[in-house]
Structure formats: C-alpha cells, structure tokens
Design a protein around this motif. Sequence first.
Motif, PDB file in Angstrom:
ATOM      1  N   CYS A 429       0.835  -1.206   0.000  1.00 13.83           N
ATOM      2  CA  CYS A 429       0.000   0.000   0.000  1.00 13.83           C
ATOM      3  C   CYS A 429       0.865   1.249   0.000  1.00 13.83           C
ATOM      4  CB  CYS A 429      -0.923   0.009   1.212  1.00 13.83           C
ATOM      5  SG  CYS A 429      -2.250  -1.216   1.171  1.00 13.83           S
ATOM      6  N   LYS A 430       1.911   1.240   0.801  1.00 11.88           N
ATOM      7  CA  LYS A 430       2.792   2.408   0.876  1.00 11.88           C
ATOM      8  C   LYS A 430       3.462   2.666  -0.470  1.00 11.88           C
ATOM      9  CE  LYS A 430       6.690   4.290   3.456  1.00 11.88           C
ATOM     10  NZ  LYS A 430       7.444   4.648   2.248  1.00 11.88           N
ATOM     11  N   TYR A 433       0.713   4.071  -2.958  1.00 12.06           N
ATOM     12  CA  TYR A 433       0.072   5.361  -2.727  1.00 12.06           C
ATOM     13  C   TYR A 433       1.040   6.482  -2.376  1.00 12.06           C
ATOM     14  CZ  TYR A 433      -3.901   2.207  -2.303  1.00 12.06           C
ATOM     15  OH  TYR A 433      -4.834   1.234  -2.519  1.00 12.06           O
ATOM     16  N   ASP A 434       2.208   6.169  -1.835  1.00 10.39           N
ATOM     17  CA  ASP A 434       3.120   7.213  -1.379  1.00 10.39           C
ATOM     18  C   ASP A 434       3.871   7.795  -2.562  1.00 10.39           C
ATOM     19  OD1 ASP A 434       4.711   8.884   0.010  1.00 10.39           O
ATOM     20  OD2 ASP A 434       5.382   7.398   1.471  1.00 10.39           O
ATOM     21  N   TYR A 465      -2.860   4.427   5.080  1.00 12.32           N
ATOM     22  CA  TYR A 465      -2.609   3.596   3.906  1.00 12.32           C
ATOM     23  C   TYR A 465      -3.674   2.531   3.676  1.00 12.32           C
ATOM     24  CZ  TYR A 465       1.884   5.812   3.262  1.00 12.32           C
ATOM     25  OH  TYR A 465       2.854   6.740   3.011  1.00 12.32           O
TER      26      TYR A 465
END
Length: 595
Positions: A429-430, A433-434, A465
């Motif tokens: 997820c990081k 999305y980051d 997240y």
Amino acid sequence: MPVPWKSLDENANGPLRRIDVPDIKSRSMTLCQLNELRDYLKRLCKAGILKHDDCTSNNNINDTRISWLDLNQYHINELVIKKIIKKNRSCSWMELVAEEEQQPDTFISHYWGESFRDFMLSIKHHAAHIRARPDHAYWFCVCANNQWKLEEELGHTLKESPFHSALEESKGTLLMLDRKGEVMFRSWCLYEWHQTLEKNNSLLIATGMGLVGSALVSSGPYIEMVNGIQSHKAVASDPRDQRRIQNAIAGCDDETQDLEMITRIKSAKDGKITTASDHSFHNGDAVVFRKGFGKPLVLIEDEEICSKKTYYVKVVTPTVLELFQSSDLTTPLCVRGGECANIVANDYEDKCNKWLDEKKQSFSNLDECIKGKMRVTRDGVAFTYCHPQDNLPHPHNRAVTLAQLREFFQMTRNRYKRETWDTDKFRKCKKLYDEGKGANKIPGSYIEDRTDFEWENLTWYDIKYFIIMKDTIKDRCSFKEYVSKQPLRVQYHFTFPWDMNFSEFMAGIELLAEARKMTDNTPLVLFPLAFNLHTDEYYNDDYWKEITGACESSVFSGDFFRTNPLRDLSEAMSLEKPTDLMCGTGILALLRPFE
C-alpha cells in the motif's frame, strides 16, 4: 469515619438510625439526599480516607487511595456504609439519613461497578430532563437494602424481592448505562427492564454524558452498546436467580420451571457437605461445583473444586451430602472448606442452552424494546460516499461531524475484521500510494519494527494507507470530500502525530466530547481526513494557519517534540484560542475550565 449528619447519635457501637422503615420499597433517596451523599463521598476521596483493601481490590493493591473518578458502589458499600453502620445496629443507609418513609418516584437499574461520578451525572441529566424537585425520590438497592441482612430482605422468589415491589410502586425506571456496558449483561437488570416494560412504565437510558437519544448521546460507544444487547447472555451471581429471571422473561413460572437441580452449599465439615435447603438429590446423581460470588471457599484435598470435574452424590440426609469420585460411590472425597459454592446437575449448561433456543423470541423481543427506547435521530450521521465533481477548495471547510468521526471509527474496525492487515500488505500500500512527499514518508524503523497489526496497536499511519489513501486514490481528493459534498466549517481543530495510536485517539475524543458537551453535529477538523494526501496540501503552512484561525478551539494530543504540533500550538496561543490537551486516559484543559 467522620459523619456530617449532626443529628445522628454516634458512639462506639455506631450511629443510631433516624427512622425504622420495614417496608423496603419505601426506602428511596431524594435528589437532595443523593447530592449530599455525593458531596460527602467527594470529601472522603479528597481527604484520602477511602483506600483499597482486601474487600475492594481485585489486584491485591492495599492502602491505595481511591479517587473520585474510580469510586464505585462496591467501594461505597464496603468502605462507607458498612464502616459507618455497624452489624449489631444495622439498618439501610436511607434509614440513617432520612426522617420519614420515601416512596419511589424513579427506580434505578444499575451496575455496582459503575463510577459513582457517572452515576450521579446520570441522575443530574435525568433530573433536568423531567424537571425533578429536590424531594424527587430514587430507589436503588445500595442505599435501600440493609447490607448486613441481605438474605433476610431479598426474599425467596422474584416477587418477594424488594426490587419487584419497588418497581411496582415507582412511576418509571432509569437505566444507568456504564462506560463498559456491564449493566447489559446483568440478569437482575434485565428483569427490572422487563418488569418496567410489562407495566408500560417509562424507561429512560442515562449515561454520564446525558440521556441516550438526546443531542449529546445519539451516536458513539453508548449507542453501539445498546444496539448490541443480547439479553439471553445476561448472568447473575447466583445461578438460581439467573434461572428464575430467565423463566420470568420467557413467561414461565419461576417457581416450577426448574431447568436443573441446584443448591447453595451452606458449609462443609466432617467430610460431608451441608446444603442451604432441602433438595431431592438421589444416590448416584452426577454434579459439578460452581463458585459463588467469586469466593472459592470449598476445598477438596487442598485444591479448589473445579466445575470441569464431575462428582457423584450419596444422600446422607435431605440436606447432607457426601461426594464420591466414581458413580459406584466407592471413593469418597475429603471435603474441607466453607461457604458460597453452588452444586448443580452436570448437564446444566446443555439444558440451559436448549431451553434458551426454545425461548429465544422472548429475549429478542426484550432486546428490540430496549433498542427502541433510544429514539435516536440519525440525520447527518451517515457518510454518503460520493464521488465529488466539485472539490472543497479550503481544508478549514472540510470538517466532519462528531457522529461521522464515530462512524469512520466503526467502519475502520469492521474493515479490519474483514481484511488482512499485515506488514507485507502495508509495504504494498505504501509503495502504491506514497508519492515521496517528505512529511508523508514513514521512517523505515516504523515498518521494520512492526511485528503485528493487532487492532489495539494500529496508528494513524496504518489508517492512512489501509483506508484513507486506498479509498481516495481514484478521485485524488481528501477523505472528507470523498464521503460528503457539503462544506462544513471547523469548530475544533485537532493536532496529533501520525504515529499516534488510533484507538487511544478515539478514546480521547470520547472523553473530550463528554467534557465539552459536544453534540453529534459538532464540526471537527482532523488533518488525515481534511487534507488531500495525494497533493502538496499537507505541506502548505498557509492552510494550517487558516484552520487554526478559523477554529473556535484547538486540541493537541500525542508527542509535542515535533515541528507541526509546536507550530500549531504557537499559532493557537498567539491567537488566544481556547486550547485543550488530550490523551486516551484523560483531558487537561487550558485557558478555560470544563463545564
């Protein structure tokens, strides 16, 4: 112990009662008398007179002062009532402080472990709601019953109990909903609510925050507790009471519809057990033992009798039994010990579960009636989960209501139960999305040090997240814009670090909501929900200053050794904004007192 009522004749044997009230239902406490008791107990707590002892502590913590916030009615009974009223001159607390009989106007259904502070706040809210006079009388068992003579006063059946007669006489019932919802699992309380509804009397649910269904309590933990009621799971200290209450709710005769053979042990001596009453045991009956009132006083060969093991009965007399290890009654047990254990038929649980299945509709009906008493208006509570065409340009207009924040918490908890949250998924997820924004970068140690993702350990990093960025990635907007099209100007602005524990943060929100008397529609700005985390908004200092300038009050929580909290605190103080410090275990107010 000092007693503030001068008219009492106190001597070595204890104070004399003012009046003798043999009719227990007439031993109510007026609102004025309850306020006097509250003030008296507050002074005792402040002076450090009330301390934990063996009767009140479950953790063997002796000689520890009991604070006003922690004081409950178990403490009051053991450390105040029984210390002031001596056994040889016993009476109820009401007979000690009243000057005449006082018929009940309102019956209080409550859990002894509830904070007495919350208990009295609930009465305050109820009294304001009904516009009670100072002589409005509340009946509750701690002050109405003679605590030294409970066996004499409680009666042998439900209808003989003082609870039943006081319910019959009162005009309504006040259900005291404690913070943990323990009252929802007390059989006696369920019986009191059932009897109230059978009489078509009013039933109001009160908390330390206000009446359930009012503007102050129409969402959040208390509502979840009431919605989760399961009356068939309620228990009593004495299984006989539990059985009788279940029979009463199911419409059965509480004297004839016995589910099992059960009796209370009176004493154990000479290797035999003496029972409290005459029961028709037969040789070879299989029985188990259950602890009563949490006191394991019956011992076998220096070991506590355990309910997991089956024993067999030989009847010596109708009230004297001998126990054996085998059904052929050839290996007697050496019984040593005292009182307060229950002996029941071995198939007790199976019979109870089968019976409850047959009668479940009666309990479901009671559950629905209790839920209906909330009378909650849900306007403005639910998220709409829209896909916004027109974004809200200014974060200070992206507030969520207190009710919506509570729903966000509940939604997050439900998704946590359904989904798998672990380190591998967090990394994915990081990475997805980051976008590498400096302040959004998570320290590598945060990921590497994580060994589990238990609910109680989740932080706002995890929520960011797993929930916020995942849901908003398609529309690339703030979470507020994702769930609501309506602009809402900030009233309370919250500043906290990303690594703050999520559950502790919400616990602090509930404490602050109580202290500040927030309604469901109170607008709150939380930066994880107000800022568009897919853009540079988070790093724009002008936006943070706009929020601080637009809010009516600022709330700070967590680690203050960070740049952003210190910046916001400095800005709030320079603008002379009312400021609160918040944590999951309490609130410290600055610049203005709590109401």
